[in-house]
Design a protein around this motif. Sequence first.
Motif, PDB file in Angstrom:
ATOM      1  N   SER A   7     -28.959 -19.412 -34.237  1.00 44.62           N
ATOM      2  CA  SER A   7     -27.261 -19.675 -33.970  1.00 44.62           C
ATOM      3  C   SER A   7     -27.422 -20.871 -32.840  1.00 44.62           C
ATOM      4  CB  SER A   7     -26.819 -18.515 -32.905  1.00 44.62           C
ATOM      5  OG  SER A   7     -27.922 -18.504 -31.864  1.00 44.62           O
ATOM      6  N   PHE A   8     -28.243 -21.697 -32.583  1.00 43.30           N
ATOM      7  CA  PHE A   8     -28.617 -23.188 -32.066  1.00 43.30           C
ATOM      8  C   PHE A   8     -28.156 -23.783 -32.583  1.00 43.30           C
ATOM      9  CE2 PHE A   8     -31.326 -22.529 -27.667  1.00 43.30           C
ATOM     10  CZ  PHE A   8     -30.571 -21.708 -27.570  1.00 43.30           C
ATOM     11  N   PHE A   9     -28.293 -23.993 -34.259  1.00 41.17           N
ATOM     12  CA  PHE A   9     -27.933 -24.839 -35.217  1.00 41.17           C
ATOM     13  C   PHE A   9     -26.639 -24.396 -36.196  1.00 41.17           C
ATOM     14  CE2 PHE A   9     -32.513 -26.303 -35.070  1.00 41.17           C
ATOM     15  CZ  PHE A   9     -32.499 -26.872 -34.483  1.00 41.17           C
ATOM     16  N   ASP A  10     -26.201 -23.618 -35.665  1.00 41.24           N
ATOM     17  CA  ASP A  10     -24.767 -22.536 -35.876  1.00 41.24           C
ATOM     18  C   ASP A  10     -23.856 -23.622 -36.047  1.00 41.24           C
ATOM     19  OD1 ASP A  10     -22.448 -22.066 -36.780  1.00 41.24           O
ATOM     20  OD2 ASP A  10     -22.965 -19.258 -36.273  1.00 41.24           O
ATOM     21  N   THR A  11     -23.422 -24.213 -36.690  1.00 41.02           N
ATOM     22  CA  THR A  11     -21.764 -25.908 -36.420  1.00 41.02           C
ATOM     23  C   THR A  11     -20.893 -25.303 -35.947  1.00 41.02           C
ATOM     24  OG1 THR A  11     -21.454 -25.791 -38.394  1.00 41.02           O
ATOM     25  CG2 THR A  11     -23.344 -27.227 -37.824  1.00 41.02           C
ATOM     26  N   ARG A  12     -20.055 -23.767 -36.176  1.00 45.00           N
ATOM     27  CA  ARG A  12     -19.221 -22.902 -36.122  1.00 45.00           C
ATOM     28  C   ARG A  12     -19.042 -22.550 -34.663  1.00 45.00           C
ATOM     29  NH1 ARG A  12     -17.788 -17.359 -38.976  1.00 45.00           N
ATOM     30  NH2 ARG A  12     -20.222 -17.263 -38.498  1.00 45.00           N
ATOM     31  N   TRP A  13     -20.173 -22.205 -34.215  1.00 43.32           N
ATOM     32  CA  TRP A  13     -19.419 -21.288 -33.257  1.00 43.32           C
ATOM     33  C   TRP A  13     -20.902 -21.938 -31.688  1.00 43.32           C
ATOM     34  CZ3 TRP A  13     -15.923 -18.263 -33.261  1.00 43.32           C
ATOM     35  CH2 TRP A  13     -15.753 -17.437 -34.578  1.00 43.32           C
ATOM     36  N   PHE A  14     -21.784 -23.250 -31.976  1.00 45.49           N
ATOM     37  CA  PHE A  14     -22.827 -23.354 -30.397  1.00 45.49           C
ATOM     38  C   PHE A  14     -23.155 -24.905 -31.000  1.00 45.49           C
ATOM     39  CE2 PHE A  14     -23.772 -18.995 -31.642  1.00 45.49           C
ATOM     40  CZ  PHE A  14     -22.923 -18.577 -30.302  1.00 45.49           C
ATOM     41  N   PHE A  15     -23.160 -25.396 -32.063  1.00 43.09           N
ATOM     42  CA  PHE A  15     -23.566 -27.157 -32.303  1.00 43.09           C
ATOM     43  C   PHE A  15     -22.868 -27.479 -33.178  1.00 43.09           C
ATOM     44  CE2 PHE A  15     -27.467 -29.504 -33.575  1.00 43.09           C
ATOM     45  CZ  PHE A  15     -27.176 -30.579 -32.573  1.00 43.09           C
ATOM     46  N   THR A  16     -21.343 -27.282 -32.175  1.00 38.35           N
ATOM     47  CA  THR A  16     -19.894 -27.723 -32.602  1.00 38.35           C
ATOM     48  C   THR A  16     -19.570 -29.418 -33.443  1.00 38.35           C
ATOM     49  OG1 THR A  16     -18.994 -27.411 -30.492  1.00 38.35           O
ATOM     50  CG2 THR A  16     -19.023 -25.369 -31.658  1.00 38.35           C
ATOM     51  N   ASP A  17     -20.575 -29.622 -32.330  1.00 37.82           N
ATOM     52  CA  ASP A  17     -20.759 -31.301 -32.698  1.00 37.82           C
ATOM     53  C   ASP A  17     -21.159 -32.305 -33.727  1.00 37.82           C
ATOM     54  OD1 ASP A  17     -22.524 -31.489 -31.317  1.00 37.82           O
ATOM     55  OD2 ASP A  17     -21.853 -33.143 -30.301  1.00 37.82           O
ATOM     56  N   LEU A 142     -27.005 -26.872 -18.876  1.00 33.75           N
ATOM     57  CA  LEU A 142     -26.291 -27.542 -20.178  1.00 33.75           C
ATOM     58  C   LEU A 142     -26.408 -25.992 -21.247  1.00 33.75           C
ATOM     59  CD1 LEU A 142     -30.023 -29.215 -19.767  1.00 33.75           C
ATOM     60  CD2 LEU A 142     -27.824 -30.124 -19.571  1.00 33.75           C
ATOM     61  N   TYR A 143     -26.339 -24.677 -20.459  1.00 36.02           N
ATOM     62  CA  TYR A 143     -26.078 -23.788 -20.903  1.00 36.02           C
ATOM     63  C   TYR A 143     -24.553 -23.545 -21.372  1.00 36.02           C
ATOM     64  CZ  TYR A 143     -30.734 -21.932 -20.300  1.00 36.02           C
ATOM     65  OH  TYR A 143     -31.596 -21.772 -20.261  1.00 36.02           O
ATOM     66  N   LYS A 144     -23.884 -22.921 -22.192  1.00 31.27           N
ATOM     67  CA  LYS A 144     -22.878 -22.974 -22.828  1.00 31.27           C
ATOM     68  C   LYS A 144     -21.942 -21.946 -21.557  1.00 31.27           C
ATOM     69  CE  LYS A 144     -20.035 -22.141 -26.435  1.00 31.27           C
ATOM     70  NZ  LYS A 144     -19.703 -20.934 -27.923  1.00 31.27           N
ATOM     71  N   ALA A 145     -21.126 -22.469 -21.041  1.00 30.74           N
ATOM     72  CA  ALA A 145     -20.410 -21.562 -20.388  1.00 30.74           C
ATOM     73  C   ALA A 145     -19.974 -20.241 -20.674  1.00 30.74           C
ATOM     74  CB  ALA A 145     -18.657 -22.006 -19.873  1.00 30.74           C
ATOM     75  N   GLY A 146     -20.238 -18.805 -19.391  1.00 28.84           N
ATOM     76  CA  GLY A 146     -20.753 -17.878 -19.625  1.00 28.84           C
ATOM     77  C   GLY A 146     -21.174 -17.245 -21.133  1.00 28.84           C
ATOM     78  N   ASP A 147     -22.223 -17.902 -21.118  1.00 26.80           N
ATOM     79  CA  ASP A 147     -23.123 -17.259 -22.221  1.00 26.80           C
ATOM     80  C   ASP A 147     -24.752 -18.215 -21.653  1.00 26.80           C
ATOM     81  OD1 ASP A 147     -25.050 -17.978 -24.073  1.00 26.80           O
ATOM     82  OD2 ASP A 147     -23.516 -18.353 -25.393  1.00 26.80           O
ATOM     83  N   THR A 148     -25.303 -17.446 -21.730  1.00 25.84           N
ATOM     84  CA  THR A 148     -26.960 -17.211 -21.130  1.00 25.84           C
ATOM     85  C   THR A 148     -27.605 -17.138 -22.040  1.00 25.84           C
ATOM     86  OG1 THR A 148     -27.169 -14.859 -21.476  1.00 25.84           O
ATOM     87  CG2 THR A 148     -26.408 -15.605 -19.238  1.00 25.84           C
ATOM     88  N   VAL A 149     -27.836 -17.878 -23.301  1.00 26.39           N
ATOM     89  CA  VAL A 149     -28.274 -18.369 -24.652  1.00 26.39           C
ATOM     90  C   VAL A 149     -28.602 -19.503 -24.833  1.00 26.39           C
ATOM     91  CG1 VAL A 149     -29.494 -17.169 -26.576  1.00 26.39           C
ATOM     92  CG2 VAL A 149     -28.773 -15.295 -24.923  1.00 26.39           C
ATOM     93  N   HIS A 150     -27.740 -19.982 -24.894  1.00 20.34           N
ATOM     94  CA  HIS A 150     -26.923 -21.668 -25.140  1.00 20.34           C
ATOM     95  C   HIS A 150     -26.432 -23.224 -25.100  1.00 20.34           C
ATOM     96  CE1 HIS A 150     -25.895 -17.847 -28.448  1.00 20.34           C
ATOM     97  NE2 HIS A 150     -26.275 -18.427 -29.296  1.00 20.34           N
ATOM     98  N   PRO A 151     -26.977 -23.798 -25.293  1.00 24.01           N
ATOM     99  CA  PRO A 151     -27.224 -25.233 -24.846  1.00 24.01           C
ATOM    100  C   PRO A 151     -25.448 -25.253 -24.759  1.00 24.01           C
ATOM    101  CG  PRO A 151     -29.126 -25.149 -26.858  1.00 24.01           C
ATOM    102  CD  PRO A 151     -27.766 -23.606 -27.322  1.00 24.01           C
ATOM    103  N   ALA A 152     -24.770 -26.049 -24.004  1.00 25.59           N
ATOM    104  CA  ALA A 152     -23.885 -26.179 -23.838  1.00 25.59           C
ATOM    105  C   ALA A 152     -23.763 -27.748 -24.136  1.00 25.59           C
ATOM    106  CB  ALA A 152     -23.282 -26.801 -22.665  1.00 25.59           C
ATOM    107  N   CYS A 153     -22.600 -27.506 -26.340  1.00 24.06           N
ATOM    108  CA  CYS A 153     -22.086 -28.672 -26.566  1.00 24.06           C
ATOM    109  C   CYS A 153     -20.856 -29.222 -25.964  1.00 24.06           C
ATOM    110  CB  CYS A 153     -21.733 -28.297 -27.608  1.00 24.06           C
ATOM    111  SG  CYS A 153     -21.652 -29.548 -29.370  1.00 24.06           S
ATOM    112  N   PRO A 154     -21.509 -30.900 -25.213  1.00 21.69           N
ATOM    113  CA  PRO A 154     -22.351 -31.417 -25.902  1.00 21.69           C
ATOM    114  C   PRO A 154     -23.679 -32.053 -24.857  1.00 21.69           C
ATOM    115  CG  PRO A 154     -20.366 -32.533 -25.364  1.00 21.69           C
ATOM    116  CD  PRO A 154     -20.260 -31.907 -24.743  1.00 21.69           C
ATOM    117  N   ALA A 155     -23.632 -31.041 -23.762  1.00 20.55           N
ATOM    118  CA  ALA A 155     -24.134 -31.393 -22.705  1.00 20.55           C
ATOM    119  C   ALA A 155     -25.597 -30.993 -23.103  1.00 20.55           C
ATOM    120  CB  ALA A 155     -24.042 -31.707 -21.230  1.00 20.55           C
ATOM    121  N   GLY A 156     -25.840 -29.371 -23.624  1.00 19.85           N
ATOM    122  CA  GLY A 156     -26.797 -28.937 -23.992  1.00 19.85           C
ATOM    123  C   GLY A 156     -27.351 -29.692 -25.333  1.00 19.85           C
ATOM    124  N   TYR A 157     -27.065 -29.836 -25.952  1.00 16.98           N
ATOM    125  CA  TYR A 157     -27.572 -30.916 -27.387  1.00 16.98           C
ATOM    126  C   TYR A 157     -28.202 -31.924 -26.786  1.00 16.98           C
ATOM    127  CZ  TYR A 157     -26.233 -26.027 -30.018  1.00 16.98           C
ATOM    128  OH  TYR A 157     -26.170 -24.688 -30.111  1.00 16.98           O
TER     129      TYR A 157
END
Length: 176
Positions: A7-17, A142-157
């Motif tokens: 999911s880190f490379f899922d453009t719909r929910w996480f790597f949105t940019d 650098l994590y997505k707000a409210g998420d303990t798994v995924h990078p924030a977009c754009p900062a984490g990416y």
Amino acid sequence: VLFIGDSFFDTRWFFTDFNTRFEGLNAYTYGTSSAQAFELLYWGQYIYDINPKAVVLNIGTNDIFDGNMDSKGAIENVLNVLYAYHVNMPETEIYWFTVIPRIGKSTTDIVALNNAVKAYAETNAWLAVVDVYDIFANDTSLYKAGDTVHPACPAGYDAMMVELIKAGIRFEELPY
């Protein structure tokens, strides 16, 4: 360049940019939530003939946390994928992002997996390990707000791409 993995490379929910970030560049992504290493072995049959210049993989976290594997099983699975991709695409540059910590979860198996792949890469020059573990371990913003798994977009990416470029990847402009 093909980004493939979980999911880190899922453009719909996480790597949105992703699409705007790589606009005009020869970069594509295929990320599926909850993907484990065995699935990348299967997907390989569809990309071997494409023979991309580079493959960027994010895989391993779901083997440990969703597949309930210990580090030994996750190591075996991830190394099998890396080796299969190399054997079937020997001219392709292969990059693997280290697994980042999951906030509030044990890191023992993650650290063991990351260390094993780093050791493997030391004797296999075709593999570049992009180490982002400490960056995320030391900065939870650098994590997505409210998420303990995924990078924030754009900062984490942003942090991940800086390390990917340091590892030597080069993106080419599209020919049109």
